[in-house]
Write an enzyme that holds these catalytic residues in place. Structure first.
Site, PDB file in Angstrom:
ATOM      1  N   ASP A 183       0.819  -1.157   0.026  1.00  0.00           N
ATOM      2  CA  ASP A 183       0.077  -0.077  -0.014  1.00  0.00           C
ATOM      3  C   ASP A 183       0.989   1.306   0.081  1.00  0.00           C
ATOM      4  OD1 ASP A 183      -2.319  -1.668   0.267  1.00  0.00           O
ATOM      5  OD2 ASP A 183      -2.043  -1.526   2.541  1.00  0.00           O
ATOM      6  N   ASP A 227      -0.106   6.781   8.568  1.00  0.00           N
ATOM      7  CA  ASP A 227       0.496   5.641   8.909  1.00  0.00           C
ATOM      8  C   ASP A 227       1.803   5.614   9.565  1.00  0.00           C
ATOM      9  OD1 ASP A 227      -0.419   3.266   5.976  1.00  0.00           O
ATOM     10  OD2 ASP A 227      -1.123   3.359   8.062  1.00  0.00           O
ATOM     11  N   GLU A 263       3.630  -3.652  10.328  1.00  0.00           N
ATOM     12  CA  GLU A 263       3.494  -3.576   8.875  1.00  0.00           C
ATOM     13  C   GLU A 263       4.215  -2.643   8.213  1.00  0.00           C
ATOM     14  OE1 GLU A 263      -0.361  -2.603   7.273  1.00  0.00           O
ATOM     15  OE2 GLU A 263      -0.347  -4.240   5.972  1.00  0.00           O
ATOM     16  N   GLU A 264       4.383  -1.523   8.727  1.00  0.00           N
ATOM     17  CA  GLU A 264       5.275  -0.589   7.965  1.00  0.00           C
ATOM     18  C   GLU A 264       6.776  -0.700   7.922  1.00  0.00           C
ATOM     19  OE1 GLU A 264       1.443   0.868   7.755  1.00  0.00           O
ATOM     20  OE2 GLU A 264       3.252   1.370   6.874  1.00  0.00           O
ATOM     21  N   ASP A 309      -0.179  -3.280  13.627  1.00  0.00           N
ATOM     22  CA  ASP A 309      -0.436  -2.783  12.513  1.00  0.00           C
ATOM     23  C   ASP A 309      -0.816  -1.500  12.874  1.00  0.00           C
ATOM     24  OD1 ASP A 309      -2.709  -3.197   9.539  1.00  0.00           O
ATOM     25  OD2 ASP A 309      -1.353  -1.580  10.062  1.00  0.00           O
ATOM     26  N   LEU A 348      -1.894   1.594  11.698  1.00  0.00           N
ATOM     27  CA  LEU A 348      -3.045   2.097  11.175  1.00  0.00           C
ATOM     28  C   LEU A 348      -3.679   1.291   9.981  1.00  0.00           C
ATOM     29  CD1 LEU A 348      -4.244   4.646  12.334  1.00  0.00           C
ATOM     30  CD2 LEU A 348      -3.294   6.082  10.427  1.00  0.00           C
ATOM     31  N   ASP A 349      -4.486   0.235  10.343  1.00  0.00           N
ATOM     32  CA  ASP A 349      -5.179  -0.615   9.504  1.00  0.00           C
ATOM     33  C   ASP A 349      -6.226   0.240   8.824  1.00  0.00           C
ATOM     34  OD1 ASP A 349      -5.734  -3.453   8.490  1.00  0.00           O
ATOM     35  OD2 ASP A 349      -7.483  -2.957   9.474  1.00  0.00           O
ATOM     36  N   GLU A 392      -2.443  -8.762  12.291  1.00  0.00           N
ATOM     37  CA  GLU A 392      -3.840  -8.461  11.865  1.00  0.00           C
ATOM     38  C   GLU A 392      -4.714  -9.788  12.357  1.00  0.00           C
ATOM     39  OE1 GLU A 392      -3.805  -7.632   7.755  1.00  0.00           O
ATOM     40  OE2 GLU A 392      -3.664  -5.445   8.132  1.00  0.00           O
TER      41      GLU A 392
END
Ligand code: P6P
Length: 357
Positions: free
Chosen positions: A86, A92, A115-116, A138, A140-141, A297
């Site tokens: 993404d 994020d 995730e980042e 995560d 900011l999902d 997640e």
């Protein structure tokens, strides 16, 4: 059991947690965490410190999420794409940085994975303190929803490290099955800001009261409805789903279930936790192993839903929390929600699956 009697998590299992509160008086997240800690024989305040750090990070991120439309932090960050491919939203990146910063405070966390970030990040010890936990999140999902003012969320999972506390964290600390989580939770930045978490003794939710800047207990001992009348899936992929998923979705439609899909997993799962229902992300051509990430997640949200009385499995009928990960950003398929609905899907998969299960 008398409040004074200490319990270990194994004694508690999935029984209702010792209620550290009585009546309707305001109970803050901090107070709840500290009072709940007294029920754990082995708790030495470490987990308490971690959970409080996450609460602080949630307040900081909430402040920025709530004014995202007002300042120039919307739009794609200069830093490019994240692990999921993404385009990174500036929020994020901001949320990721704040979570890492706050997790350094208590000195209880030896490393984080996000995730980042491509790889896990070592957290330097605070003084001579030995830290026994790792945190995955995560930050900011559902962040693609920020620009259109739809709810987004933070998801976190806490594990005890396996490696020697006197040394650095290792990959094995992160590649643990979800059943090994000591705590899991999410923050939902929606019409109000809600922090929901579990330490394996039930699920409790806290709503942020901006007037006092505190998360206050608002959803005590959350229980998911046994059944529901809504299903949550990206219907746009219907033609790309396997036969058994299409048959189940047809069945939902035949039973006049409502379709609710926000495109923000935390929002969809929270609704299901409150109202009942089932959330599905099966394999698609674009994501043959599923899109959602196992470690930060699906595992934490599965622990929450199971602790609230629900079920979570992948489309090969394996319990999500039993999947042993082999890589940090591993994807998985998921069906999660009310136990009766997950069981109904299981029957469809067993009946229509072309593959040996
Ligand atoms: P799709 C958001 O990007 C996310 O990771 C989850 O929050 C959400 O449930 C899912 O992806 C939505 O994916 O393919 O339906 O847009």
């Amino acid at each position: 059991m008398a409040a004074s009697a200490k319990k270990t998590p194994s004694q508690n299992g999935t029984t209702a947690p010792a209620s550290p509160i009585s009546g309707n008086r305001i109970v803050t997240l901090d107070e709840f965490i500290i009072r709940s800690e007294k029920d754990f024989d082995y708790a030495t305040g470490e987990l308490t410190g971690l959970l409080r750090d996450i609460g602080v990070a949630a307040k900081i991120v909430n402040r920025e999420v709530n004014k995202a439309g007002l300042v120039n932090i919307i739009g794609v960050a200069d830093s490019g794409e994240n692990q999921s491919g993404d385009m990174q939203q500036k929020l994020d990146v901001y949320a990721n940085e704040k979570l890492i910063e706050c997790l350094k405070n208590s000195g209880e966390c030896c490393a984080v994975a996000s995730e980042e970030n491509d790889d896990y990040i070592q957290i330097p010890p605070v003084g001579s303190k030995k830290s026994h936990y790792i945190v995955m999140f995560d930050p900011l999902d559902g962040s693609s929803n920020i620009d259109v003012n739809v709810s987004v969320g933070t998801i976190f999972a806490i594990y005890r490290r396996k490696s020697d506390p006197s040394g650095p964290a290792t990959k094995e600390d992160f590649l643990q099955a979800g059943v090994k989580q000591v705590a899991a939770g999410y923050v939902l930045y929606g019409t109000s800001t809600l922090l929901v978490y579990t330490t394996g003794r039930g699920v409790n939710g806290f709503t942020l009261d901006p007037s006092i800047g505190e998360f206050c207990l608002s959803h005590r001992n959350m229980r998911i409805p046994e059944n529901g009348s809504t299903y949550s899936v990206n219907q746009g992929y219907y033609s790309k789903f396997d036969l058994e998923m299409r048959r189940y979705i047809d069945n939902c439609s035949d039973q006049n279930y409502g379709l609710r899909y926000i495109g923000s997993m935390v929002s969809d799962i929270h609704r299901i936790l409150i109202q009942g229902g089932i959330f599905l992300y099966p394999s698609t051509r674009k994501y043959p192993k599923g899109k959602l990430r196992l470690l930060y997640e699906c595992n934490p949200l599965s622990m929450i839903v199971e602790q609230a009385g629900g079920k979570a499995m992948n489309t090969q009928l394996k319990r999500i929390l039993d999947v042993v990960p082999t890589e940090l950003h591993q994807r998985c398929t998921i069906a999660i929600g009310s136990p009766a609905m997950v069981d109904e899907l299981k029957a469809f998969i067993e009946r229509y699956s072309a593959l040996p299960l």
